[in-house]
Every structure is written in C-alpha cells, then in structure tokens.
Design an enzyme around this catalytic site. Structure first.
Site, short mmCIF file in Angstrom:
data_model
loop_
_atom_site.label_atom_id
_atom_site.label_comp_id
_atom_site.label_asym_id
_atom_site.label_seq_id
_atom_site.Cartn_x
_atom_site.Cartn_y
_atom_site.Cartn_z
N ASP A 1 -63.03 23.36 84.17
CA ASP A 1 -62.75 24.09 83.08
C ASP A 1 -63.33 23.84 81.22
O ASP A 1 -63.19 22.40 81.26
CB ASP A 1 -60.84 24.93 82.80
CG ASP A 1 -60.78 25.45 83.87
OD1 ASP A 1 -61.26 26.39 84.36
OD2 ASP A 1 -59.75 25.62 83.98
N LYS B 1 -63.83 29.32 81.45
CA LYS B 1 -63.82 30.96 80.69
C LYS B 1 -63.34 31.30 79.79
O LYS B 1 -63.15 29.70 78.42
CB LYS B 1 -62.83 31.53 82.07
CG LYS B 1 -62.95 31.56 83.12
CD LYS B 1 -61.32 32.27 83.86
CE LYS B 1 -61.16 32.10 85.14
NZ LYS B 1 -60.04 32.82 85.59
N GLY C 1 -56.97 22.62 81.72
CA GLY C 1 -56.90 22.30 80.66
C GLY C 1 -55.38 22.88 80.94
O GLY C 1 -54.73 23.43 81.58
N MET D 1 -53.80 31.73 74.15
CA MET D 1 -55.21 32.47 73.90
C MET D 1 -55.25 34.28 73.31
O MET D 1 -55.55 34.99 73.84
CB MET D 1 -55.87 33.35 75.63
CG MET D 1 -55.89 31.66 76.50
SD MET D 1 -55.36 32.14 77.91
CE MET D 1 -54.28 31.49 78.62
#
Length: 400
Positions: free
Chosen positions: A198, A220, A251, A327
């Site tokens: 990632d 992503k 992560g 996020m």
C-alpha cells in the site's frame, strides 16, 4: 599454504546413532549431554556421580551411565569424547583420545582440545554456529547478535531455491516510520518473494529488498482505487499458488479499517496458508506522535475510530469521548458541521495530524468551528488523522 590463525576448520557433525563419550557428571557434562541427545547421538556417561538431570536421562534409558571412574576402554567405538571432570582425568582422557585419533572436547581448556563446540542458535531451518576462538562468552554474544538480526529481519532469511507451496502474510506496517514495524513483520519482509504494498505502509523498507523480489503496488488514494479489492485478493492467491512467499504490507494494522479480514478470508477460501501480523495502528500511533493520548485520566476514558464516511449522529456527545477519524481530511468541513448539528459543542478541540510519525509530520489544531478553515489554509491533505475531543488540549501544538 600456512594454516589459518586458529588452525581449525569449522564442520557440522552428523552424530545420530553414533557413540559419544561424556566423562564427568557436573554442569558442563549435563549441558553437553543434553545437546548430544538432541543431536541423536548414542551417549555414554562415565562418572561416579552425575547431576539429577543426567540421572533422569539414564533412568529413562536415553543415555547409558557407568557409575565409576574413567577407563581407557571407554573410548572403544566412540566418534567423539567430551571430558568435563575439572581434574587431571581430563588430561588423561584427552591424551588417550589423541592416541586413538578421536576428537576431544575438553571442558574448561579449549587450547588443549582437538574440537570446540560453537555457540548455536536455530532460526526456522537456519542453524547459526559461532566459534569465539575458545572464548565461550564471546561466541555467545556474537551468536545472540546474529540471531537477533535474523529474527528482526535485518539479515536475509529468504530461500533462494524453489520451495513448494506458497503462503501469505498480512503485515501491519504501522503509520509510516520504518522503526514502528514489528520485528516479526521485518523478518517476514526479509523472507518474501513477493511484496504487495500500500502507499501508506513503510515503503522506505522496499529499498532494502533484494532486486529479485517482486513488488506489486496496489496503493489506493482518495477516490482513486486503480486495483479493486477483489483483484488484490486474487493477486495474493495467485502469487501464493505459484509457490511464492507473499507479504501484503499494509499501513497501520491489517484489521483496523484495513480490509485485512477480507484478504485473510479470500486466502483461506483458496486453501492458502495465511498469517496475520498486527501493526501499530495509525488510529493510536499518529495521535501519540503528535503528543495526543486518545485516553487520559480525568479527560477521556474511551474513543471511537471512524473512516470519516460514517453516520456521525450516534457518537457520544462531549469532549470526554475521543473521536479518531481516518481518511476523512477532505470532507473535514462537512464532518465538523454534522457533529455540531448532532449536538457536539462547536468549541470542542480538534487536531489534524498529517504524515504522522514521519519527519515531515505537521499538526494543525482548532475547534469544530474553526478546524476546516485552518486545515484549508495550510493545505492539509491525506494521509492525515483527525482527533476530536478534550485530549487535543494535551497536544504541544495546542495554543487556543
């Protein structure tokens, strides 16, 4: 050609089923007897008295114990002898062994021995043997250092030949600082044939991989998922079915909003052995890097972790309950407004921690009423963790 400084050649002996004589019954003899039994040797102990452990092994028929002093005929049929009486008998045994061309381990007197036992450690199928030139303490220290480096992934453990049957390890890489990856995670990374990574993992560690390790980037970004989760699952399965040791380097922690559960289930459904290695979740470690405890006596006794996309109206009211959002920096203004509309005090402290634990970490603080404007003013962007609650006042950056 002149001999080396030690005049010796390191060897590994196959002792299974071969007779080895141990003369003595004290501490050194006991320790050596255990090692010889583990090696499968046919051990014969000669001593008027022995330790309780050697006595137990004799009672069990694991070793043969002759309750008397040493006789030269005891060397008959021996491939190796360990003498450990701490008496002149040791010299007699060594002289007899020399005459018969039998290798002799001489306890407490390595200079007079014809063989030394190295300090040994076993890591998986790797055996580490270190000779310290007769200095047992030195050898042990070196052995421990090499073993620790192997266990911590600082030295390569990767197989260089084909091995049937692949496997997958879901490794939590922590918030980004390579030093926060667990020793188990580092070790698996050092063994990997394939690393599926990632963008939020400790990608600096990829530079340490062997050039022939295959790295597959499935990272992503917000609103940009070039490799859908189903395809990631299939990559893990396909690579493992090809006989590869696969590390999925993620992560944070694989099971904290990381979809590690889906990846594990996909591997198990395909019959692929899978290991999950917990990581230091960014939900706790990133606030900590900014000096913010998610709980603190007299301030906050609990916390909730969200992605920033969930319905926020059901969260406990009041700054005594910490909210950690992952996020969610792009919709910070919307989130703050929704929390205020749900009854949260507009003056509730908020911190946005960007690139937590990394050298360029940045912390922006404010309140539910002001944080969106302050974050926009500095150009805050992912990766970032947002902390909401009274614990933010404990942050060194808090000045309001």
């Amino acid at each position: 050609m002149a001999p080396g400084p030690s005049g010796s050649l390191p060897l590994t002996l196959r002792l299974a089923g071969r007779r080895v004589l141990v003369v003595g019954g004290g501490h050194v003899a006991t320790r050596r007897t255990h090692a010889l039994v583990d090696a499968g040797a046919e051990v014969v102990v000669v001593s008027p008295a022995v330790s309780a452990r050697i006595g137990e092994l004799a009672d069990l028929g694991v070793v043969t114990w002759h309750r008397r002093g040493y006789e030269s005929a005891d060397l008959d049929g021996a491939w190796l002898v360990q003498t450990a009486t701490d008496s002149p008998v040791d010299h007699t045994v060594a002289a007899d062994a020399e005459e018969r061309r039998i290798w002799c381990l001489k306890g407490g007197d390595p200079d007079a021995a014809t063989a030394w036992v190295p300090a040994v450690a076993e890591i998986d199928d790797i055996t580490i043997a270190v000779s310290g030139g007769g200095d047992a303490r030195r050898a042990s220290q070196l052995r421990d250092a090499v073993a620790a480096a192997l266990q911590g992934g600082e030295l390569p453990l990767r197989h260089r030949t084909h091995h049937p049957g692949g496997s997958v390890a879901l490794v939590g890489g922590g918030p980004g600082d390579p030093g926060l990856l667990t020793s188990r995670g580092r070790r698996l990374l050092a063994e990997a044939d394939v690393v599926v990574v990632d963008r939020l993992g400790p990608v600096q560690l990829l530079d340490e991989l062997s050039p022939d390790v295959k790295v597959i980037d499935v990272g992503k970004r917000p609103d940009h998922h070039p490799v859908p989760q189903d395809e990631i699952n299939q990559i893990l399965v396909d690579q493992a079915r090809a006989g590869k040791v696969v590390v999925r380097l993620k992560g944070g922690d694989p099971y904290v909003l990381g979809r590690g559960g889906e990846e594990r289930l996909a591997c198990e459904a395909a019959g692929i052995p899978v290991e999950v290695v917990p990581g230091v979740t960014s939900a706790i470690s990133v606030p900590a890097a900014a000096g913010i405890p998610v709980t603190h006596r007299g301030v906050a006794t609990g916390f909730t972790v969200l992605t920033g996309h969930e319905e926020l109206g059901h969260l406990p009211l009041g700054g005594h309950h910490t909210i950690v959002m992952l996020m969610g920096v792009r919709r910070l203004a919307t989130t703050a407004a929704e929390l205020v509309a749900a009854g949260h005090d507009p003056a509730t402290p908020v911190a946005v921690v960007e690139r937590g634990s990394l050298p360029d970490q940045r912390v922006t603080v404010g309140t539910l009423a002001s944080i969106a404007d302050r974050a926009a003013a500095v150009g805050a962007r992912a990766p970032a963790v947002t902390v909401i609650g009274d614990v933010v006042r404990l942050c060194p950056a808090w000045t309001d």
